[in-house]
Design a protein around this motif. Structure first.
Motif, PDB file in Angstrom:
ATOM      1  N   ASP A 102       0.841  -1.195   0.000  1.00 18.61           N
ATOM      2  CA  ASP A 102       0.000   0.000   0.000  1.00 18.61           C
ATOM      3  C   ASP A 102       0.877   1.246   0.000  1.00 18.61           C
ATOM      4  N   GLY A 103       0.369   2.307  -0.605  1.00 22.69           N
ATOM      5  CA  GLY A 103       1.093   3.565  -0.648  1.00 22.69           C
ATOM      6  C   GLY A 103       1.001   4.329   0.663  1.00 22.69           C
ATOM      7  N   GLU A 104       1.864   5.325   0.801  1.00 22.45           N
ATOM      8  CA  GLU A 104       1.901   6.151   2.009  1.00 22.45           C
ATOM      9  C   GLU A 104       2.296   7.568   1.608  1.00 22.45           C
ATOM     10  N   SER A 105       1.412   8.496   1.803  1.00 24.94           N
ATOM     11  CA  SER A 105       1.687   9.885   1.441  1.00 24.94           C
ATOM     12  C   SER A 105       2.801  10.447   2.327  1.00 24.94           C
ATOM     13  N   GLY A 106       3.655  11.237   1.715  1.00 19.61           N
ATOM     14  CA  GLY A 106       4.772  11.824   2.424  1.00 19.61           C
ATOM     15  C   GLY A 106       6.058  11.050   2.285  1.00 19.61           C
ATOM     16  N   LYS A 107       5.976   9.778   1.899  1.00 20.86           N
ATOM     17  CA  LYS A 107       7.176   8.987   1.671  1.00 20.86           C
ATOM     18  C   LYS A 107       7.684   9.228   0.251  1.00 20.86           C
ATOM     19  N   ARG A 108       8.927   8.858   0.023  1.00 24.04           N
ATOM     20  CA  ARG A 108       9.527   9.117  -1.268  1.00 24.04           C
ATOM     21  C   ARG A 108       8.804   8.352  -2.365  1.00 24.04           C
ATOM     22  N   PHE A 109       8.361   9.056  -3.375  1.00 25.52           N
ATOM     23  CA  PHE A 109       7.607   8.524  -4.506  1.00 25.52           C
ATOM     24  C   PHE A 109       6.317   7.819  -4.076  1.00 25.52           C
ATOM     25  N   GLY A 110       5.827   8.085  -2.870  1.00 30.10           N
ATOM     26  CA  GLY A 110       4.526   7.587  -2.448  1.00 30.10           C
ATOM     27  C   GLY A 110       4.478   6.152  -1.997  1.00 30.10           C
ATOM     28  N   ASN A 111       5.634   5.456  -1.939  1.00 29.97           N
ATOM     29  CA  ASN A 111       5.623   4.060  -1.514  1.00 29.97           C
ATOM     30  C   ASN A 111       7.051   3.668  -1.144  1.00 29.97           C
ATOM     31  N   GLU A 112       7.232   3.140   0.064  1.00 30.30           N
ATOM     32  CA  GLU A 112       8.556   2.743   0.527  1.00 30.30           C
ATOM     33  C   GLU A 112       8.875   1.287   0.239  1.00 30.30           C
ATOM     34  N   THR A 113       7.863   0.429   0.185  1.00 34.34           N
ATOM     35  CA  THR A 113       8.111  -1.005  -0.008  1.00 34.34           C
ATOM     36  C   THR A 113       8.400  -1.324  -1.469  1.00 34.34           C
ATOM     37  N   ILE A 114       7.501  -0.944  -2.361  1.00 41.06           N
ATOM     38  CA  ILE A 114       7.724  -1.077  -3.800  1.00 41.06           C
ATOM     39  C   ILE A 114       7.823   0.346  -4.350  1.00 41.06           C
ATOM     40  N   ARG A 115       9.006   0.744  -4.701  1.00 40.25           N
ATOM     41  CA  ARG A 115       9.246   2.131  -5.116  1.00 40.25           C
ATOM     42  C   ARG A 115       9.461   2.176  -6.629  1.00 40.25           C
ATOM     43  N   VAL A 116       8.733   3.072  -7.274  1.00 37.56           N
ATOM     44  CA  VAL A 116       8.877   3.310  -8.715  1.00 37.56           C
ATOM     45  C   VAL A 116       9.224   4.782  -8.888  1.00 37.56           C
ATOM     46  N   THR A 117      10.387   5.054  -9.418  1.00 39.73           N
ATOM     47  CA  THR A 117      10.843   6.433  -9.573  1.00 39.73           C
ATOM     48  C   THR A 117      10.241   7.061 -10.823  1.00 39.73           C
ATOM     49  N   ASP A 118      10.502   8.356 -11.000  1.00 39.44           N
ATOM     50  CA  ASP A 118       9.986   9.057 -12.164  1.00 39.44           C
ATOM     51  C   ASP A 118      10.658   8.602 -13.457  1.00 39.44           C
ATOM     52  N   THR A 119      11.819   7.957 -13.362  1.00 41.26           N
ATOM     53  CA  THR A 119      12.480   7.407 -14.546  1.00 41.26           C
ATOM     54  C   THR A 119      12.050   5.990 -14.870  1.00 41.26           C
ATOM     55  N   GLY A 120      11.145   5.399 -14.058  1.00 37.15           N
ATOM     56  CA  GLY A 120      10.662   4.042 -14.307  1.00 37.15           C
ATOM     57  C   GLY A 120      11.434   2.953 -13.617  1.00 37.15           C
ATOM     58  N   GLU A 121      12.354   3.294 -12.734  1.00 40.71           N
ATOM     59  CA  GLU A 121      13.125   2.282 -12.018  1.00 40.71           C
ATOM     60  C   GLU A 121      12.296   1.680 -10.893  1.00 40.71           C
ATOM     61  N   VAL A 122      12.273   0.345 -10.806  1.00 37.80           N
ATOM     62  CA  VAL A 122      11.466  -0.378  -9.827  1.00 37.80           C
ATOM     63  C   VAL A 122      12.402  -1.059  -8.838  1.00 37.80           C
ATOM     64  N   SER A 123      12.171  -0.812  -7.556  1.00 37.06           N
ATOM     65  CA  SER A 123      12.947  -1.460  -6.495  1.00 37.06           C
ATOM     66  C   SER A 123      12.005  -1.965  -5.422  1.00 37.06           C
ATOM     67  N   ILE A 124      12.402  -3.079  -4.758  1.00 38.92           N
ATOM     68  CA  ILE A 124      11.563  -3.753  -3.766  1.00 38.92           C
ATOM     69  C   ILE A 124      12.333  -3.850  -2.460  1.00 38.92           C
ATOM     70  N   LYS A 125      11.653  -3.539  -1.360  1.00 43.20           N
ATOM     71  CA  LYS A 125      12.213  -3.744  -0.028  1.00 43.20           C
ATOM     72  C   LYS A 125      12.056  -5.215   0.324  1.00 43.20           C
ATOM     73  N   LEU A 126      13.143  -5.935   0.433  1.00 44.51           N
ATOM     74  CA  LEU A 126      13.088  -7.371   0.678  1.00 44.51           C
ATOM     75  C   LEU A 126      12.750  -7.657   2.134  1.00 44.51           C
ATOM     76  N   PRO A 127      11.998  -8.726   2.403  1.00 38.34           N
ATOM     77  CA  PRO A 127      11.757  -9.126   3.791  1.00 38.34           C
ATOM     78  C   PRO A 127      13.048  -9.582   4.464  1.00 38.34           C
ATOM     79  N   ALA A 128      13.031  -9.620   5.773  1.00 42.09           N
ATOM     80  CA  ALA A 128      14.256  -9.917   6.541  1.00 42.09           C
ATOM     81  C   ALA A 128      14.907 -11.244   6.153  1.00 42.09           C
ATOM     82  N   PRO A 129      14.183 -12.364   6.002  1.00 37.97           N
ATOM     83  CA  PRO A 129      14.864 -13.615   5.641  1.00 37.97           C
ATOM     84  C   PRO A 129      15.509 -13.597   4.253  1.00 37.97           C
ATOM     85  N   LEU A 130      15.125 -12.665   3.377  1.00 40.64           N
ATOM     86  CA  LEU A 130      15.663 -12.607   2.022  1.00 40.64           C
ATOM     87  C   LEU A 130      16.565 -11.401   1.816  1.00 40.64           C
ATOM     88  N   ALA A 131      17.034 -10.815   2.910  1.00 35.06           N
ATOM     89  CA  ALA A 131      17.859  -9.609   2.789  1.00 35.06           C
ATOM     90  C   ALA A 131      19.192  -9.894   2.102  1.00 35.06           C
TER      91      ALA A 131
END
Length: 530
Positions: free
Chosen positions: A194-223
């Motif tokens: 889920d998104g969160e207003s005020g965080k960078r690009f509106g989402n901290e877990t799955i982040r999509v930048t203005d250039t289209g780059e997609v990054s995922i916050k991995l869970p602890a066992p998969l860090a």
């Protein structure tokens, strides 16, 4: 009808490396197992659920993932449990309606005809006996469903009950066991945030930048799989939303909340990313404002939309329009057919200059039951093929993007009265009218607030309008409403032609007279011009 409250757009994740796919599969399997465990705990709580139990479940998930992932999983669990609860209530209402109809028909004598509002008696003793057995079976199901409702027990299948039952019919579905297991595993994965207003690009877990780059916050066992700072994994592919891309870019640039969901299409072997966000509530315009520029009445059928344009007084303008669609084939094909037909309808409404579209508020829930139309299978298949729910959802959301309003009207007698009052008068050698076109006129007139029939009763006193205007086509304040119709020729009735010449030659009389006519006919000399 209120406009849409949310937006969802989707694009394909292209140019993924094998390592990217392995990470996505690992994240989906890990978080999917957590979601299944949380759903099981929520169903076990039943009606005893509280904020404390919710917080306890979230703390357990946070240790195995992260706080934001745990929040997304618990929220999805509650939404799924609430949906199952609503479906359970709808099943109880459907069983009650079926039992009521069966009891009514069993109480009637055999062979008694029904009415338009209620079905009649059964045709034979054998059918009466089989329906008496069926009402007993429905009562048992109703008792069990009510007991589960009161106990707060729901039945939920992560991945879908239909896909689960397909496991026993692989030959009919055209799948192998390996293909089914891949599809089953992909449906049970959970890669969403889920998104969160005020965080960078509106989402901290799955982040999509203005250039289209997609990054995922991995869970602890998969860090240990992270390839970026702070336990994140950046995909090699880029995303670019072709539809509503500008609106999405405006949101992430101002750090407003955007929710993301990643899933795998096992049939095509493609990964997709869906972005969604809520829209601010738009105040619905007043009904009089929607009627000011006329209305388009739309009659929904199993294979086409029949639409007619009406002015604000309820008068049909031009010829009928039909927008066909084919609802055979896959679900994606059917959805595309509906969207294509609605797009053509909305484009025509914009060219016509109207502000609203009138449709019927159809609901065939009671009409599709076996208890009311058990032996009329073709009729049940016909009304089951009309996409009422999907049509309303699609039409409201698509019309709101073009500034059009939707007016839902009562569907009672629109087809019958439209055919009675508008089918024959509008049929000409150059215009082909159907009952569905006439029903579109009836729907449009009802949406405009007019009566469906063309004229009211004549004045009670004499041929004048002493008791009031005799038509319902124009409002009381319209100019010229009391005047006569314009003549069909360029001279008043009974008067001479302005040019002194006849518009056409006289035809031979077909009246047989006993006495010879005393009228003298004089033929002018013919003048030849070169």
């Amino acid at each position: 009808m209120p406009g849409p409250c949310g937006v969802a757009i989707r694009d394909r994740l292209k140019h993924l490396t094998p390592q990217d796919e392995r990470v996505l599969r690992a994240v989906g399997e890990h978080q999917g197992a957590l979601a299944s465990r949380d759903l099981k705990a929520r169903c076990a709580d039943g009606l005893e659920h509280s904020a404390d139990t919710w917080a306890a479940r979230k703390r357990e998930l946070t240790a195995l993932s992260s706080s934001r992932i745990a929040g997304a999983i618990t929220k999805a669990t509650h939404d799924q449990w609430a949906l199952a609860r609503r479906c359970q209530a709808a099943r109880i209402r459907k069983l009650e309606a079926g039992i009521k109809t069966l009891r009514h028909r069993l109480s009637l004598p055999i062979g008694e005809k029904g009415t338009k509002r209620a079905a009649g008696g059964y045709r034979s003793k054998g059918e009466w006996f089989s329906k008496s057995r069926r009402v007993a079976a429905l009562e048992v199901r109703h008792t069990a469903a009510v007991a589960e409702w009161q106990a707060g027990r729901v039945r939920v299948v992560r991945g879908g009950r239909r896909l689960l039952n397909t496991r026993h019919h692989l030959t009919q579905a055209g799948l192998t066991e390996g293909e089914w297991r891949q599809r089953w595993a992909a449906e049970r994965w959970f890669i969403a945030a889920d998104g969160e207003s005020g965080k960078r690009f509106g989402n901290e877990t799955i982040r999509v930048t203005d250039t289209g780059e997609v990054s995922i916050k991995l869970p602890a066992p998969l860090a240990h799989l992270a390839n970026a700072r702070h336990g994140r994994y950046t995909l090699s592919g880029r995303i670019a939303f072709a539809h509503r891309g500008a609106e999405w870019a405006d949101r992430i640039e101002t750090n407003r909340a955007v929710a993301y969901h990643i899933h795998l299409d096992t049939d095509r072997g493609r990964w997709y990313l869906t972005a969604s966000w809520q829209r601010p509530l738009v105040q619905t315009i007043p009904l009089e404002t929607a009627r000011a520029r006329g209305m388009i009445g739309v009659d929904t059928n199993a294979d086409h939309f029949a639409a007619y344009l009406l002015d604000r007084h309820g008068n049909p303008i031009g010829d009928p329009h039909r927008f066909p669609y084919d609802l055979s084939g896959t679900a994606g094909h059917r959805d595309a057919q509906i969207r294509h037909a609605l797009t053509r309808l909305i484009n025509w409404a914009r060219r016509a200059g109207v502000a609203a579209i009138g449709i019927e508020d159809l609901d065939f829930t009671n009409e599709k039951t076996r208890e009311k139309h058990g032996h009329r299978k073709r009729f049940r298949q016909l009304i089951s093929g009309i996409p009422t729910g999907k049509l309303k959802a699609r039409l409201v959301s698509m019309a709101a993007e073009h500034g059009l309003s939707i007016v839902a009207v009562d569907p009672a007698y629109t087809s019958m009265w439209g055919a009675q009052h508008w089918h024959k008068p509008l049929t000409t050698p150059h215009r082909t009218m159907s009952r569905h076109d006439a029903a579109g006129i009836a729907i449009g007139r009802r949406a405009l607030g007019h009566q469906i029939w063309r004229r009211t009763a004549p004045p009670p006193h004499d041929q004048s309008d002493r008791a009031g205007h005799r038509t319902v086509q124009a409002g009381p304040g319209e100019r010229g409403r009391e005047g006569t119709r314009p003549p069909t020729t360029d001279r008043p009735p009974g008067g001479p032609s302005p040019s002194g010449k006849r518009k056409r030659g006289t035809s031979a009389s077909k009246t047989v007279r006993d006495a010879p006519s005393t009228q003298q006919w004089v033929q002018d000399s013919l003048m030849r011009t070169g």
